[in-house]
Scaffold this active site. Structure first.
Site, PDB file in Angstrom:
ATOM      1  CE  LYS A   2      33.603  31.859  38.472  1.00 58.11           C
ATOM      2  NZ  LYS A   2      34.509  31.571  37.337  1.00 58.11           N
ATOM      3  NE  ARG A  12      40.990  40.129  35.675  1.00 50.53           N
ATOM      4  CZ  ARG A  12      40.169  39.173  36.116  1.00 50.53           C
ATOM      5  NH1 ARG A  12      38.862  39.306  35.989  1.00 50.53           N
ATOM      6  NH2 ARG A  12      40.654  38.102  36.706  1.00 50.53           N
ATOM      7  NE  ARG A  66      42.627  34.119  36.134  1.00 51.81           N
ATOM      8  CZ  ARG A  66      41.860  34.897  35.358  1.00 51.81           C
ATOM      9  NH1 ARG A  66      42.387  35.549  34.336  1.00 51.81           N
ATOM     10  NH2 ARG A  66      40.583  35.025  35.605  1.00 51.81           N
ATOM     11  NE  ARG A  75      37.344  38.319  31.776  1.00 45.96           N
ATOM     12  CZ  ARG A  75      36.915  37.459  32.702  1.00 45.96           C
ATOM     13  NH1 ARG A  75      35.682  36.986  32.671  1.00 45.96           N
ATOM     14  NH2 ARG A  75      37.733  37.039  33.636  1.00 45.96           N
TER      15      ARG A  75
HETATM   16  P1  AMP Z   1      38.482  36.199  39.310  1.00 46.14           P
HETATM   17  O1  AMP Z   1      38.099  37.592  38.981  1.00 46.14           O
HETATM   18  O2  AMP Z   1      37.384  35.445  40.038  1.00 46.14           O
HETATM   19  O3  AMP Z   1      39.029  35.443  38.138  1.00 46.14           O
HETATM   20  O4  AMP Z   1      39.672  36.291  40.381  1.00 46.14           O
HETATM   21  C1  AMP Z   1      40.888  36.936  40.063  1.00 46.14           C
HETATM   22  C2  AMP Z   1      41.972  36.467  41.006  1.00 46.14           C
HETATM   23  O5  AMP Z   1      41.611  36.792  42.364  1.00 46.14           O
HETATM   24  C3  AMP Z   1      42.212  34.961  41.034  1.00 46.14           C
HETATM   25  O6  AMP Z   1      43.071  34.542  39.977  1.00 46.14           O
HETATM   26  C4  AMP Z   1      42.841  34.787  42.407  1.00 46.14           C
HETATM   27  O7  AMP Z   1      44.190  35.263  42.409  1.00 46.14           O
HETATM   28  C5  AMP Z   1      42.033  35.765  43.243  1.00 46.14           C
HETATM   29  N1  AMP Z   1      40.823  35.116  43.827  1.00 46.14           N
HETATM   30  C6  AMP Z   1      39.519  35.408  43.552  1.00 46.14           C
HETATM   31  N2  AMP Z   1      38.695  34.644  44.283  1.00 46.14           N
HETATM   32  C7  AMP Z   1      39.492  33.848  45.036  1.00 46.14           C
HETATM   33  C8  AMP Z   1      39.225  32.819  45.986  1.00 46.14           C
HETATM   34  N3  AMP Z   1      37.977  32.448  46.314  1.00 46.14           N
HETATM   35  N4  AMP Z   1      40.294  32.192  46.558  1.00 46.14           N
HETATM   36  C9  AMP Z   1      41.549  32.549  46.251  1.00 46.14           C
HETATM   37  N5  AMP Z   1      41.876  33.503  45.359  1.00 46.14           N
HETATM   38  C10 AMP Z   1      40.850  34.149  44.751  1.00 46.14           C
END
Ligand code: AMP
Length: 215
Positions: free
Chosen positions: A13, A162, A173, A127
């Site tokens: 994404k 990360r 996740r 990653r």
């Molecule tokens: P990402 O970088 O999009 O994988 O997000 C990393 C982490 O941020 C996720 O595993 C969640 O803990 C939190 N997070 C990101 N976007 C959201 C969202 N829309 N709702 C809830 N938690 C989020």
């Protein structure tokens, strides 16, 4: 363009969003990037979100909606936006529909980037992400390593794995994605707003989006 990007963690994404911003000046809005910036700054929001993120759990909808209500009303969103990692649950999607109505936004479509699970797992484990909250460039130790190991090409900060990209956090996740986020595909399909693209390659996703939006 005003597009919602759906797909599992690691589906691409962020990469697709970055490529799309170059097309028409739309901004990428990544809730994960915003939250990681807040955690680094140790803001009130960052302190609340940190524990959930480390465990690979979703941050509560109320915190996310407050953050996004502000973000979507910033002037740089007028040209368009790519929502990357939001909405992540049906309640967030419902709240977003309401928010769009309230602030007068009509979005173009939701795009589901559909990538096989084995590729997702491999990508997430390999990653690396720049730890500078203003950069957060993405690398891959196999397919796109930084020129100097562990150092971001763009800003010179450390490129790290990360904390939520350990094997245990990744499988959590992905389970969370299947339970809470995958239902959004049906949510937008029922509204006639979904484009689903089966593609492991970001360029193919970009082409499908350009085609659909006649760009
Ligand atoms: P990402 O970088 O999009 O994988 O997000 C990393 C982490 O941020 C996720 O595993 C969640 O803990 C939190 N997070 C990101 N976007 C959201 C969202 N829309 N709702 C809830 N938690 C989020």
């Amino acid at each position: 363009m005003k597009v919602i990007l759906l797909g599992a963690p690691g589906a691409g994404k962020g990469t697709v969003a970055k490529l799309l911003t170059a097309l028409d000046g739309s901004v990428q809005i990544s809730t994960g990037d915003i939250l990681r910036g807040e955690v680094q700054a140790q803001s009130d929001l960052g302190k609340e979100a940190e524990g959930y993120m480390k465990a690979g759990d979703l941050v509560p909808d109320s915190l996310i909606m407050g953050m996004m209500e502000k973000r979507l009303q910033q002037p740089d969103c007028e040209k368009g936006f790519l929502l990357d990692g939001f909405p992540r649950t049906i309640p967030q999607a419902e709240a977003l529909t309401e928010l769009f109505g309230k602030i007068g936004i009509t979005f173009d479509m939701a795009v589901n980037i559909d990538v096989p699970k084995d590729i997702i797992l491999d990508r997430l484990c390999t990653r690396r992400t720049c730890e500078n909250p203003d950069c957060q460039a993405i690398y891959n130790v196999k397919s796109n390593p930084p020129k100097v190991e562990g150092i971001c090409d763009k800003c010179g900060a450390k490129a790290i794995q990360r904390e939520d990209e350990t094997e245990e956090a990744i499988s959590h996740r992905l389970a969370t994605y299947n339970e809470k986020t995958a239902p959004l595909i049906g949510f937008y399909e029922d509204k006639g707003m979904l484009l689903s693209v089966e593609a492991v390659n970001s360029d193919a996703v970009i082409e499908a989006i350009k085609d659909k939006l006649s760009l």
